[in-house]
Motif scaffolding. Sequence first.
Motif, short mmCIF file in Angstrom:
data_model
loop_
_atom_site.label_atom_id
_atom_site.label_comp_id
_atom_site.label_asym_id
_atom_site.label_seq_id
_atom_site.Cartn_x
_atom_site.Cartn_y
_atom_site.Cartn_z
N ALA A 1 21.81 38.43 -7.97
CA ALA A 1 21.79 39.31 -6.80
C ALA A 1 21.75 38.54 -5.50
N SER A 2 21.60 37.23 -5.58
CA SER A 2 21.52 36.42 -4.36
C SER A 2 22.84 36.51 -3.59
N HIS A 3 22.75 36.53 -2.27
CA HIS A 3 23.94 36.63 -1.44
C HIS A 3 24.36 35.29 -0.88
N VAL A 4 23.83 34.19 -1.42
CA VAL A 4 24.23 32.86 -0.97
C VAL A 4 25.47 32.46 -1.77
N HIS A 5 26.63 32.64 -1.18
CA HIS A 5 27.89 32.37 -1.88
C HIS A 5 28.36 30.93 -1.66
N ILE A 6 27.98 30.31 -0.57
CA ILE A 6 28.44 28.96 -0.27
C ILE A 6 27.51 27.96 -0.95
N GLN A 7 28.05 27.19 -1.90
CA GLN A 7 27.28 26.20 -2.64
C GLN A 7 27.99 24.85 -2.56
N PHE A 8 27.22 23.78 -2.62
CA PHE A 8 27.75 22.42 -2.63
C PHE A 8 27.33 21.73 -3.92
N TYR A 9 28.06 20.65 -4.29
CA TYR A 9 27.70 19.84 -5.46
C TYR A 9 28.28 18.44 -5.27
N ARG B 1 19.32 31.53 5.16
CA ARG B 1 18.29 31.72 6.20
C ARG B 1 17.41 30.48 6.35
N ARG B 2 18.09 29.35 6.51
CA ARG B 2 17.39 28.06 6.72
C ARG B 2 17.85 27.44 8.03
N ASP B 3 16.99 26.61 8.57
CA ASP B 3 17.27 25.94 9.84
C ASP B 3 18.00 24.63 9.54
N GLN C 1 11.83 30.53 4.49
CA GLN C 1 12.99 31.13 5.12
C GLN C 1 12.59 31.73 6.47
N THR C 2 13.56 31.79 7.37
CA THR C 2 13.30 32.27 8.72
C THR C 2 14.28 33.35 9.09
N ARG C 3 13.89 34.21 10.00
CA ARG C 3 14.78 35.26 10.50
C ARG C 3 15.45 34.86 11.81
#
Length: 673
Positions: free
Chosen positions: A43-51, A74-76, A154-156
Motif C-alpha cells: 500500500a506504500s505510495h513510494v514508487h521511486i526506488q534506487f538500487y 516525506r524525507r528531507d 517523516q515530516t510534513r
Amino acid sequence: MHEEATSSHNVDGDVDPFDIDHFSSGEDNDVVGSYKESVYDKASHVHIQFYLGQTFGSKETIKNLIKQHALESRRDIVIVKNDKQKIRAVCRGTLPKLSEPSGPHEPSSLGKGRKAKWVRSSGATCPWVLYISTTNEEETWKVKTYLDTHKCLQTREVGVATATLLSKHITEQVKADPNMPLKALQSHLSQKFEILVSPGKTLRAKVMANKKIWGDYETQYHQLRDYLCEVQRCNPNTTVKLDVEADPNFENSTRKFKRVYICLGALKKGFRAGKRELLGLDGTFMKGPFPGQVLTAVGIDANHGTYPVAYGIVEAESTASWMWFLQCLGDDLELQANSNFTFISDRQKGIIPAISKLFPSAEHRYCLRHIHENMKLQWKGKAYKDHLWQCATSTTVPQFQKAMGDLKKFNVACYEWLNKIPPQHWTRSHFTGRCHSDVLLNNMCEVFNRQIVDARDKPIYSCLEYIRVYLMKRIVNVLKVIDTCNGPLTPTATKMMDTVKKEASKYHVVWNGGERYEVSGPWNDQCIVDVRQRTCSCRRWELTGIPCKHVVATNWNMTLNGASVELPEEWVDPVYWLSTWKEMYNFKIEPVNGSMFWHSSGCPTTLVPPKHHKQIGRPKKKRKKTGEESSQRSGKTGKFPRGGNTVTCDKCKNPGHNSRTCKGQGGPSKDKS
C-alpha cells in the motif's frame, strides 16, 4: 535487504486473497505480522526506488527522481554534490533521541512513581545516502553507493515540494477542470503526499500547470506564424492574414504583433450554401497579460442557430481595426461597395463608420438591446421598454407611426431621443427583407462569445486553436441532430409553421377571382395577399421568408376552390429547408498537427507580443453586468438586489455604513442623551 523490500512492493496496491480461518489460532502471530507488513509495503505510495548498479541516461533525470523520492517518502533529502561527474544526495532528517527530563520543567500530570521521557532532536544523523557518478567508458550515470535505511522521522514540510514539482502532479486535473477551485487543488496535494501545502504555493503550481498546458504568452507569439501556416495547409481555401506594427528600421530582426484574421475554408463554403446574407458583428476583450479584442462575424443557419464565419484578434475595437477586419471579410465573401448585404451590431463608434464607408449599400441594423441600454440611462422602467419594443416590432410604416405616436403621448423627451435614430437601423417596418430574417438582437454573437469565454485568457495561438477546435466539434454535434430530422423544413421552421397554422384557422378569406385575396380575422386584422408576387400587406412573409397566417389561410382557400396549389411548407424560402441545413454543415474543418510537426514559415523576422502597460489594480476578467441582467439572474435564485436601499448603522444610527465598519464617522449615537 533492498531486493526483499522491492519484491514485496506493489505499485498497484493489489492484495492477494487469503483464508481467514488460517489466522484463527493465536499461535500464528508471526504469520499475521508478516502479512500486515507485506500489506503495508504494497500500500506504500513510494514508487521511486534506487538500487546499486542502477543506470541513468542524464543528470536531469536523476535529480527529478531524487526529488520525487523525497516527496513520496516525506524525507528531507537534499543534493549536496552536483557537478559534471557525480551527484550525492543525503537525508538531513533529524534522529529522535530519548533522554531523562531534568529541572523544574518536569510534568506533574504523569502521576507519582512514573518517569517521563522527553524527545530531543539531535543533528542530521540519518544514514540514508545516494551516490551516483558517470562511468569512464560512456556517458552513463551509475549508482555506486546507496544506503536506503531511514532512521529519521517523516515530516510534513518537505523542502523539495516546490511549486514547480507540484505543478507536474496537477496538470491533468487542471486540464480536465480549468476552473477547479484553489482549495480543492490544495486539498488534493495535501492528501496525496501527506504534506503541508500553502495556498500561495498551490496558486503558483496552478499557474505553472496552465503554462505547461496552454503555453507561454510571449513564446507563442514567436510560433504564431508557424501555427497559421499549419492551419492554412491543413484546411484548403482558408484565409489567414497577419498584420504587424510598422517599423522604421527595416533591418530590425523582430516585428511587433498587431492583428490576425482567420476565415476557415469550410465555414466560408458553408455560409455561402446557407443562402442568407446576414452577419452579426461584435467584439469581446482578451483577458491575458497582453491587451486586445476578439472580433467575430457570426451568421444564422437554416435552423436559426449560430454559424460563425470569421474571427480575429486586433489591438482595440476602433474604426481602423474594424475597417481592416471588414476588408478581409469582404474579400472572402466577395462583397462589393454596392452589395445588398445585411449587418447587425451594437452602436459601437468604430463599427458604424467602417460599414458605411466600405459597404454604403448594405443594410446595417442596430441591436435593440444596445439601444434599450442607452435609453435606460435616462428613462427606466418596463413601460419604456414596452413602447420601444412595440415600435421595433411593427412590420409596416403605419403601425410604426402609431407606436411612435403612443410613445410621444407617454413621454415627449423619450420620443425625441428615439426619433433621432434612423428607423431603417432598428425597426422591422423599414427593413428590406433581403436577408429573410427579422432579427432585432445581435444574439448570435453573444452566444458565440459565451462559448469562447475560456479561450480569451489563453496565449495567442492557444486562443485561436481553442476557437478552431470548438468550431470543428460544433459541426459534428449539429450533424448528429440533422441525422435525426425528417421533413422538408428544419425543426425550428417546422415549429414556426405549426404556430402560424394555428393562427390561420381563425381567418376568413375572400377571393377576387385573380391573384389577390382579402384575408380578415380578429382585432380588425385585414390584409391583402398577392399569390403571384408572393407578398402580404403585413410584410411578414417578405421579412422572414416564412408564410404568415394570412398566406396560410389563402393557401387553404385556394385548395377549397379546386386550384392546384402546393402545400404551405413549399412556400417557405429555401433558407429554411432541411436540405439547405445539411449542405451548410457538409463542409468539415480539418484537424491540425501539434507544434512539434509544424513546418517553419520561413519568415526572417521574429514576431514579438504587442506593448503592454500594466493597469492599476486587479485586472477584471468579467464584463460588467447591466441592471436588467443582474435582476434577471437574481430572480432565478429567488433573490433580488436591494437597489435604492441605504444601510443604517446600528451604533450611530446614521446612514451610509453598518456597525461593523463604523468608526464614529456618523458622530455620536442618537440614542445617547
